[in-house]
Design a protein around this motif. Structure first.
Motif, PDB file in Angstrom:
ATOM      1  N   SER A 155     113.842  16.903 -15.266  1.00 51.98           N
ATOM      2  CA  SER A 155     112.821  17.545 -16.095  1.00 51.98           C
ATOM      3  C   SER A 155     112.254  18.743 -15.344  1.00 51.98           C
ATOM      4  CB  SER A 155     111.717  16.547 -16.450  1.00 51.98           C
ATOM      5  OG  SER A 155     110.901  16.344 -15.315  1.00 51.98           O
ATOM      6  N   PRO A 156     111.581  19.645 -16.041  1.00 56.57           N
ATOM      7  CA  PRO A 156     111.075  20.857 -15.386  1.00 56.57           C
ATOM      8  C   PRO A 156     110.233  20.547 -14.145  1.00 56.57           C
ATOM      9  CG  PRO A 156     110.803  21.037 -17.759  1.00 56.57           C
ATOM     10  CD  PRO A 156     111.318  19.654 -17.490  1.00 56.57           C
ATOM     11  N   THR A 157     109.478  19.462 -14.178  1.00 55.16           N
ATOM     12  CA  THR A 157     108.615  19.163 -13.028  1.00 55.16           C
ATOM     13  C   THR A 157     109.413  18.679 -11.823  1.00 55.16           C
ATOM     14  OG1 THR A 157     108.231  16.993 -13.997  1.00 55.16           O
ATOM     15  CG2 THR A 157     106.528  18.665 -14.368  1.00 55.16           C
ATOM     16  N   ASP A 158     110.661  18.285 -12.034  1.00 55.21           N
ATOM     17  CA  ASP A 158     111.514  17.872 -10.904  1.00 55.21           C
ATOM     18  C   ASP A 158     112.045  19.063 -10.107  1.00 55.21           C
ATOM     19  OD1 ASP A 158     111.375  15.165 -11.691  1.00 55.21           O
ATOM     20  OD2 ASP A 158     113.068  15.409 -13.060  1.00 55.21           O
ATOM     21  N   VAL A 159     112.051  20.228 -10.726  1.00 53.17           N
ATOM     22  CA  VAL A 159     112.705  21.391 -10.107  1.00 53.17           C
ATOM     23  C   VAL A 159     111.827  21.943  -8.995  1.00 53.17           C
ATOM     24  CG1 VAL A 159     113.639  23.704 -10.497  1.00 53.17           C
ATOM     25  CG2 VAL A 159     113.878  21.928 -12.273  1.00 53.17           C
ATOM     26  N   GLU A 160     112.387  22.054  -7.814  1.00 58.32           N
ATOM     27  CA  GLU A 160     111.602  22.528  -6.661  1.00 58.32           C
ATOM     28  C   GLU A 160     111.918  23.973  -6.294  1.00 58.32           C
ATOM     29  OE1 GLU A 160     113.177  18.868  -4.626  1.00 58.32           O
ATOM     30  OE2 GLU A 160     111.197  18.982  -3.689  1.00 58.32           O
ATOM     31  N   TYR A 161     113.111  24.420  -6.667  1.00 57.40           N
ATOM     32  CA  TYR A 161     113.498  25.805  -6.374  1.00 57.40           C
ATOM     33  C   TYR A 161     114.262  26.357  -7.562  1.00 57.40           C
ATOM     34  CZ  TYR A 161     115.200  29.984  -4.159  1.00 57.40           C
ATOM     35  OH  TYR A 161     115.434  31.308  -3.886  1.00 57.40           O
ATOM     36  N   ALA A 162     114.005  27.593  -7.917  1.00 50.76           N
ATOM     37  CA  ALA A 162     114.729  28.210  -9.034  1.00 50.76           C
ATOM     38  C   ALA A 162     115.003  29.674  -8.745  1.00 50.76           C
ATOM     39  CB  ALA A 162     113.925  28.079 -10.322  1.00 50.76           C
ATOM     40  N   THR A 163     116.182  30.130  -9.176  1.00 53.81           N
ATOM     41  CA  THR A 163     116.416  31.570  -9.241  1.00 53.81           C
ATOM     42  C   THR A 163     116.353  31.922 -10.711  1.00 53.81           C
ATOM     43  OG1 THR A 163     118.796  31.213  -9.371  1.00 53.81           O
ATOM     44  CG2 THR A 163     117.898  31.694  -7.211  1.00 53.81           C
ATOM     45  N   VAL A 164     115.513  32.883 -11.061  1.00 54.85           N
ATOM     46  CA  VAL A 164     115.381  33.258 -12.471  1.00 54.85           C
ATOM     47  C   VAL A 164     115.732  34.730 -12.660  1.00 54.85           C
ATOM     48  CG1 VAL A 164     113.549  31.526 -12.734  1.00 54.85           C
ATOM     49  CG2 VAL A 164     112.935  33.965 -12.530  1.00 54.85           C
ATOM     50  N   HIS A 165     116.066  35.054 -13.896  1.00 57.77           N
ATOM     51  CA  HIS A 165     116.627  36.361 -14.252  1.00 57.77           C
ATOM     52  C   HIS A 165     115.507  37.393 -14.450  1.00 57.77           C
ATOM     53  CE1 HIS A 165     120.244  38.505 -15.737  1.00 57.77           C
ATOM     54  NE2 HIS A 165     119.343  39.219 -16.392  1.00 57.77           N
ATOM     55  N   LYS A 183     115.123  32.551 -26.953  1.00 57.22           N
ATOM     56  CA  LYS A 183     115.637  31.304 -27.519  1.00 57.22           C
ATOM     57  C   LYS A 183     116.896  30.831 -26.782  1.00 57.22           C
ATOM     58  CE  LYS A 183     116.760  28.957 -31.822  1.00 57.22           C
ATOM     59  NZ  LYS A 183     117.955  28.279 -31.293  1.00 57.22           N
ATOM     60  N   ALA A 184     117.776  31.774 -26.449  1.00 60.38           N
ATOM     61  CA  ALA A 184     119.017  31.392 -25.757  1.00 60.38           C
ATOM     62  C   ALA A 184     118.685  30.665 -24.455  1.00 60.38           C
ATOM     63  CB  ALA A 184     119.878  32.616 -25.488  1.00 60.38           C
ATOM     64  N   ALA A 185     117.673  31.171 -23.732  1.00 59.51           N
ATOM     65  CA  ALA A 185     117.307  30.555 -22.453  1.00 59.51           C
ATOM     66  C   ALA A 185     116.678  29.185 -22.665  1.00 59.51           C
ATOM     67  CB  ALA A 185     116.353  31.472 -21.690  1.00 59.51           C
ATOM     68  N   LYS A 186     115.889  29.061 -23.708  1.00 59.05           N
ATOM     69  CA  LYS A 186     115.271  27.752 -23.976  1.00 59.05           C
ATOM     70  C   LYS A 186     116.339  26.729 -24.372  1.00 59.05           C
ATOM     71  CE  LYS A 186     111.819  29.771 -26.351  1.00 59.05           C
ATOM     72  NZ  LYS A 186     110.539  30.007 -27.059  1.00 59.05           N
ATOM     73  N   ASP A 187     117.295  27.165 -25.188  1.00 60.90           N
ATOM     74  CA  ASP A 187     118.400  26.265 -25.566  1.00 60.90           C
ATOM     75  C   ASP A 187     119.204  25.851 -24.328  1.00 60.90           C
ATOM     76  OD1 ASP A 187     117.641  26.561 -28.189  1.00 60.90           O
ATOM     77  OD2 ASP A 187     119.320  27.854 -28.762  1.00 60.90           O
ATOM     78  N   ALA A 188     119.488  26.834 -23.460  1.00 60.11           N
ATOM     79  CA  ALA A 188     120.275  26.543 -22.253  1.00 60.11           C
ATOM     80  C   ALA A 188     119.520  25.565 -21.357  1.00 60.11           C
ATOM     81  CB  ALA A 188     120.587  27.842 -21.503  1.00 60.11           C
ATOM     82  N   ALA A 189     118.212  25.779 -21.226  1.00 63.40           N
ATOM     83  CA  ALA A 189     117.405  24.902 -20.378  1.00 63.40           C
ATOM     84  C   ALA A 189     117.391  23.481 -20.941  1.00 63.40           C
ATOM     85  CB  ALA A 189     115.982  25.447 -20.265  1.00 63.40           C
ATOM     86  N   ALA A 190     117.219  23.363 -22.242  1.00 64.00           N
ATOM     87  CA  ALA A 190     117.176  22.031 -22.858  1.00 64.00           C
ATOM     88  C   ALA A 190     118.485  21.287 -22.597  1.00 64.00           C
ATOM     89  CB  ALA A 190     116.908  22.155 -24.361  1.00 64.00           C
ATOM     90  N   MET A 191     119.601  21.981 -22.747  1.00 63.50           N
ATOM     91  CA  MET A 191     120.908  21.351 -22.528  1.00 63.50           C
ATOM     92  C   MET A 191     121.097  20.983 -21.058  1.00 63.50           C
ATOM     93  SD  MET A 191     124.745  22.810 -23.484  1.00 63.50           S
ATOM     94  CE  MET A 191     124.271  23.465 -25.077  1.00 63.50           C
ATOM     95  N   ALA A 192     120.660  21.864 -20.170  1.00 61.48           N
ATOM     96  CA  ALA A 192     120.828  21.600 -18.731  1.00 61.48           C
ATOM     97  C   ALA A 192     119.955  20.432 -18.284  1.00 61.48           C
ATOM     98  CB  ALA A 192     120.489  22.858 -17.926  1.00 61.48           C
ATOM     99  N   TYR A 193     118.723  20.391 -18.762  1.00 59.37           N
ATOM    100  CA  TYR A 193     117.834  19.275 -18.387  1.00 59.37           C
ATOM    101  C   TYR A 193     118.395  17.963 -18.928  1.00 59.37           C
ATOM    102  CZ  TYR A 193     114.181  22.565 -16.857  1.00 59.37           C
ATOM    103  OH  TYR A 193     113.464  23.533 -16.195  1.00 59.37           O
ATOM    104  N   SER A 194     118.820  17.995 -20.174  1.00 57.09           N
ATOM    105  CA  SER A 194     119.309  16.779 -20.797  1.00 57.09           C
ATOM    106  C   SER A 194     120.570  16.274 -20.098  1.00 57.09           C
ATOM    107  CB  SER A 194     119.524  17.065 -22.287  1.00 57.09           C
ATOM    108  OG  SER A 194     120.547  16.286 -22.795  1.00 57.09           O
ATOM    109  N   SER A 195     121.493  17.179 -19.776  1.00 55.43           N
ATOM    110  CA  SER A 195     122.752  16.708 -19.171  1.00 55.43           C
ATOM    111  C   SER A 195     122.570  16.275 -17.721  1.00 55.43           C
ATOM    112  CB  SER A 195     123.844  17.768 -19.292  1.00 55.43           C
ATOM    113  OG  SER A 195     123.477  18.956 -18.637  1.00 55.43           O
ATOM    114  N   SER A 196     121.521  16.793 -17.064  1.00 53.98           N
ATOM    115  CA  SER A 196     121.311  16.433 -15.649  1.00 53.98           C
ATOM    116  C   SER A 196     120.260  15.341 -15.472  1.00 53.98           C
ATOM    117  CB  SER A 196     120.864  17.671 -14.869  1.00 53.98           C
ATOM    118  OG  SER A 196     119.634  18.157 -15.380  1.00 53.98           O
ATOM    119  N   HIS A 197     119.623  14.948 -16.572  1.00 52.03           N
ATOM    120  CA  HIS A 197     118.518  13.976 -16.492  1.00 52.03           C
ATOM    121  C   HIS A 197     117.446  14.454 -15.500  1.00 52.03           C
ATOM    122  CE1 HIS A 197     121.165  11.465 -18.832  1.00 52.03           C
ATOM    123  NE2 HIS A 197     122.082  11.575 -17.896  1.00 52.03           N
TER     124      HIS A 197
END
Lengths: 386, 386
Positions: free
Chosen positions: A274-284, A258-272
């Motif tokens: 969406s998940p499909t825009d992301v081309e590169y990710a480092t994940v835990h 849940k913490a990660a989903k909350d963080a993702a929602a806040m990050a997507y919203s503040s950066s405008h």
């Protein structure tokens, strides 16, 4: 945020069993690289934020000696900690200090020297980072066991298999073999992962990140400073955080964080973004199941379809969303305080197209970091772009 | 800073030997008070910053259990540490998070439960907060010894006497006797201080702050939030930080703290306030000599004249600049993570004219906090006003 914040310098030490250095020298490896990368000296740094869990070595207050050795006396008033998300907490603090107008150029350093204690003590320290007084103390639950609980639940509900998880390990080791700074540089096969020693079924040795020493650093700057320095910025487009109960028994679900989903929602919203825009990710990917859960928590795959994304090769270099092309926590290593800043280091390298053999091809130049602390107690997601 | 930041809620636990509570309940005492004071509930808090040194008790990662017990799950992604200035580091982080636009309402909590370890272990932990690998390890230098070195130097250069230092203790105990939340509520005389057991000459038992448990909290808000909530704000007018080498042998002087002077200069400059404008201050009197040095480092007295200010009664209630009317670290207590926020609590109480028997009379309503970490490794000065 009120003001735009850029990353203008990055550095990272070699990760691994670093008996050749103490925390002072280890920290300096990353700081030196970041200063050179930004074309700055210590005099230019106005504030230095230190991320370290103070992993049970000789120094229980590691910030003063580490910052002093790096020539940052006078600028280092704070250490931050968020368990395995400590490096991101340091970045968060530094970013806020720039966006608030407190300082124009802020250095965040992350480090831990985990091999100063032996492996069994390390597991116990980790367990105390779980739910100490109940789950660890009563049941002896340590981190592999927590992630084994997530894995078995994901297997039962979504049909994820041990082979699927092994694929995450194979991918991590393949890319780490190309990264000179990685802790584990050997390639592994699915069969080797499946046959490796069980730690807490279905988690096996080769599903697990190693215990590593390392440091990473990033220099954050205001738009004014970027202009004055003629720096080549990578912008912080948004940041999100979350936290959750330490007790896994009290969580609402066991197939995602849940913490990660909350963080993702806040990050997507503040950066405008969406998940499909992301081309590169480092994940835990502290354990292989964590990478599969991350795909789902970040919205790269529908719930339950994380393993399919991996099987389809969509998170490889030049896939739909490339993930962990430097070897991930699993093979590059996971020195707690360094990890979040190492993630920023990697995304910046990729966005600048300086990633050499693992350079991903971008269209819109959007990347993110996903850093989890504890067993989902903490999470940070940071969106970066050019 | 880009945006104005206000304190809109404050809380503090009873300080002392708190065997009646664990860190969860201890933290909640301060959080509960702060929420009630602000007229808010946990739902209104967008971000929670936790300051704790994780003093060697059972919980080595104390942030998740403490924040969870206070009903702050989801909002607590970070713990900060700056040794004895930890509470101010939490305030600094919270203030930046508001001023950056990251959040409108941010709660900073500070706590430590120091009596969970015995006194000799506590001295050793303190010593490791000094200069571990050299001064502590080779010479056994612990905190009373460090401050004894400052005291002897101040005595030699400026003629400060043991009687002068004793006056700081007498003042602290006098005001603590009026503070229900203070650890030590007995009054003492100059003679009692001078005859008390030597710890590290000229520091005696009654020159030293006690080892305390406690928690404090403050809620910071943006101007928008202040307006929406119809809150009665106390404004953060400016903040300054400093840091210095951990090695006292490497310092440039021994009669004052460079970190504190740097922090004061930054705080005065950012708030457009001068030392003569300050009517109330809480200063870091971990040992009596530290209060005298603080007067000089903050510019309340000329260099070498700190003891005179004290002798002249100018730092008493209704003096030129009233200092530590709640009993100071010396008698109110000094639970490391709580202290910086307890200082904000006190200044806000004074500025709101809610300080009861110790209410100082203000003209311009300007107060400040002065919080030192280590033996001058860290310092924060925060200027507050109505």
């Amino acid at each position: 945020m009120n003001k735009r914040v850029a990353v203008i310098g990055i550095g990272s030490s070699k990760f691994g069993r670093r008996n050749d250095v103490g925390i002072r020298e280890l920290t300096w490896e990353a700081v030196r690289e970041a200063l050179i990368d930004a074309g700055l000296t210590q005099k230019d740094i106005q504030l230095n934020v230190i991320g370290s869990t103070a992993y049970r070595g000789t120094e229980i207050y590691p910030a003063p000696p580490a910052s002093e050795y790096s020539g940052l006396v006078g600028k280092s008033p704070i250490r931050v900690e968020a368990a395995c998300a400590t490096g991101s907490a340091a970045a968060f603090t530094a970013i806020n200090a720039v966006a608030s107008g407190m300082a124009d150029i802020v250095l965040a350093i992350g480090f831990d020297k985990m091999t100063e204690v032996d492996t069994s003590a390390s597991l116990a320290i980790g367990g105390r980072g779980g739910n100490y007084l109940w789950e660890f103390h009563m049941y002896g639950t340590t981190f592999p066991t927590y992630y084994a609980l997530y894995a078995t639940r994901h297997m039962a509900v979504y049909g994820t298999t041990e082979e699927d998880m092994a694929l995450a390990s194979v991918k991590a080791h393949k890319y780490a073999s190309l990264n000179e700074k990685a802790h584990l540089r050997n390639k592994v096969t699915v069969e080797e992962v499946l046959k490796s020693r069980p730690i807490s079924w279905p988690i096996k040795l080769l599903d697990s990140s190693p215990i590593s020493d390392g440091s990473s650093a990033a220099i954050f700057a205001s738009e004014d400073a970027v202009r004055k320095l003629h720096a080549e910025p990578v912008w912080v487009k948004g940041i999100g955080y979350g936290s959750d109960t330490s007790s896994i028994a009290s969580r609402g679900e066991w197939t995602g964080l849940k913490a990660a989903k909350d963080a993702a929602a806040m990050a997507y919203s503040s950066s405008h973004v969406s998940p499909t825009d992301v081309e590169y990710a480092t994940v835990h990917d502290c354990f292989t199941i964590a990478e599969i859960m991350a795909y789902e928590d970040l919205g790269f795959a529908e719930k339950g379809k994380g393993a399919k994304l991996l099987r389809d090769g969509q998170t490889e270099k030049d896939g739909k969303v490339a993930v962990n092309l430097f070897g991930g926590l699993k093979a590059k290593g996971h020195p707690l305080g360094a990890t979040g800043l190492a993630m920023i280091y990697e995304v910046v390298k990729q966005l600048r197209e300086e990633a050499g053999p693992v350079q991903h091809s971008f269209k819109n130049y959007i990347g993110l970091t996903h850093n989890v602390g504890g067993t989902g107690h903490y999470a940070y997601v940071t969106v970066l772009g050019r």
